[in-house]
Scaffold this motif. Structure first.
Motif, PDB file in Angstrom:
ATOM      1  N   MET A 191       0.800  -1.231   0.000  1.00  0.00           N
ATOM      2  CA  MET A 191       0.000   0.000   0.000  1.00  0.00           C
ATOM      3  C   MET A 191       0.831   1.278   0.000  1.00  0.00           C
ATOM      4  O   MET A 191       0.299   2.359  -0.256  1.00  0.00           O
ATOM      5  N   THR A 228      -4.676  -4.020  -0.457  1.00  0.00           N
ATOM      6  CA  THR A 228      -5.717  -3.213   0.181  1.00  0.00           C
ATOM      7  C   THR A 228      -6.886  -4.095   0.629  1.00  0.00           C
ATOM      8  O   THR A 228      -7.448  -3.873   1.700  1.00  0.00           O
ATOM      9  N   ALA A 242       2.214   0.864  -4.350  1.00  0.00           N
ATOM     10  CA  ALA A 242       1.349   1.955  -4.800  1.00  0.00           C
ATOM     11  C   ALA A 242       2.180   3.085  -5.411  1.00  0.00           C
ATOM     12  O   ALA A 242       1.773   3.724  -6.382  1.00  0.00           O
ATOM     13  N   VAL A 284      -1.465  -4.237  -5.654  1.00  0.00           N
ATOM     14  CA  VAL A 284      -1.939  -3.260  -4.668  1.00  0.00           C
ATOM     15  C   VAL A 284      -3.363  -3.618  -4.244  1.00  0.00           C
ATOM     16  O   VAL A 284      -3.715  -3.519  -3.064  1.00  0.00           O
ATOM     17  N   ARG A 291      -4.650   4.198  -8.399  1.00  0.00           N
ATOM     18  CA  ARG A 291      -4.748   3.872  -6.976  1.00  0.00           C
ATOM     19  C   ARG A 291      -6.185   3.488  -6.613  1.00  0.00           C
ATOM     20  O   ARG A 291      -6.402   2.526  -5.864  1.00  0.00           O
TER      21      ARG A 291
END
Ligand SMILES: [Fe+2]
Ligand SMILES: [Fe+2]
Length: 266
Positions: A168, A212, A172, A208, A251
């Motif tokens: 993250m 998450t 990212a 990512v 993102r």
């Protein structure tokens, strides 16, 4: 081999393989054997504190790294490819360690996802290494730095801290910078490297997203608020800064909305 019949042993074997080609093969084999149900969900061995590394590249502290200079020249391009190859090589170990260290607590799906990430990173490394060879260079020809593994080491006690920092923050960040790097290769006329980076970019969105999603799930289990918890973990464990420009759309596609990072950006 009798010592690689559990998923932990297969992961440990890949982490402890120093030779780059050997690590790529051991990682892809572990991911494939797990996918095909050939490895038991058992965690008998502990993960090494540090993965095995080849003698070359020489690992320097980030501040001792020679400056790369601006892209244009062929030497600059090789240096950039080498730095990217080193990031992907370290990313193999980061994903293996995620699966091996936290898999027993987080379950088989967690292991499947991080082993698939490890296999992606192995492919990314191999593709970049091939680009280096096309320029007459190879992985190990230049020094590299060990900053990425430090983030894994300082978060080895807690899966939530590891997820907060490695996918993250670090991966990212890759979403922010990779499109710019693709453009740099295009401008330099190196379409083959640009295509490799484009492929890496789309895989990294998935990495990512895994990070998450597991972060949100663990927060839910612990009944703690995700965005504030993430910000606290970043403050505690990440020594760099969270800085723009952000690739907000990539993102968001990866499940990381602005409410997480906008408030703590420099
Ligand atoms: Fe990667
Ligand atoms: Fe990745």
């Amino acid at each position: 081999m009798s010592d690689t019949h559990t998923v932990a042993a297969a992961i440990r074997a890949a982490l402890l393989t120093a030779d780059p080609t050997g690590k790529v093969m051991a990682t892809r084999r572990a991911a494939r054997d797990w996918r095909l149900g050939r490895l038991a969900f058992a965690f008998d061995g502990i993960m090494p504190d540090r993965p095995a590394r080849p003698e070359r590249p020489e690992l320097l502290r980030p501040r001792d790294m020679p400056r790369r200079g601006k892209g244009g020249s062929e030497r600059g391009q090789i240096a950039l490819l080498h730095a990217l190859a080193h990031i992907e090589f370290t990313a193999i170990d980061l994903a293996l360690d995620m699966a091996g260290r936290f898999g027993s607590g987080e379950g088989p799906l967690f292991v499947s996802e991080w082993l698939s990430v490890a296999a992606d990173e192995a492919l990314h490394f191999a593709l970049l290494e091939r680009r280096l060879r096309a320029f007459g260079s190879h992985y190990g020809a230049m020094p590299a730095h060990d900053g990425l593994w430090e983030s894994a080491h300082t978060t080895r006690h807690d899966v939530l801290a590891r997820l907060a920092i490695v996918p993250m923050v670090l991966e990212a960040r890759g979403l922010d910078v990779t499109p710019i790097t693709v453009e740099r290769f295009r401008i330099a006329g190196d379409e083959a490297s640009a295509r490799v980076l484009q492929r890496i970019f789309s895989d990294e969105i998935r990495h990512v997203r895994f990070g998450t999603a597991h972060f949100q799930r663990v927060c839910q289990t612990r009944a703690i608020p995700p965005a504030q918890t993430w910000q606290g973990l970043v403050a505690a464990h990440f020594t760099g800064s969270i800085k723009p420009p952000f690739n907000d759309s990539a993102r968001l596609t990866a499940g990381l909305p602005r409410e997480f990072y906008a408030g703590i950006a420099l």
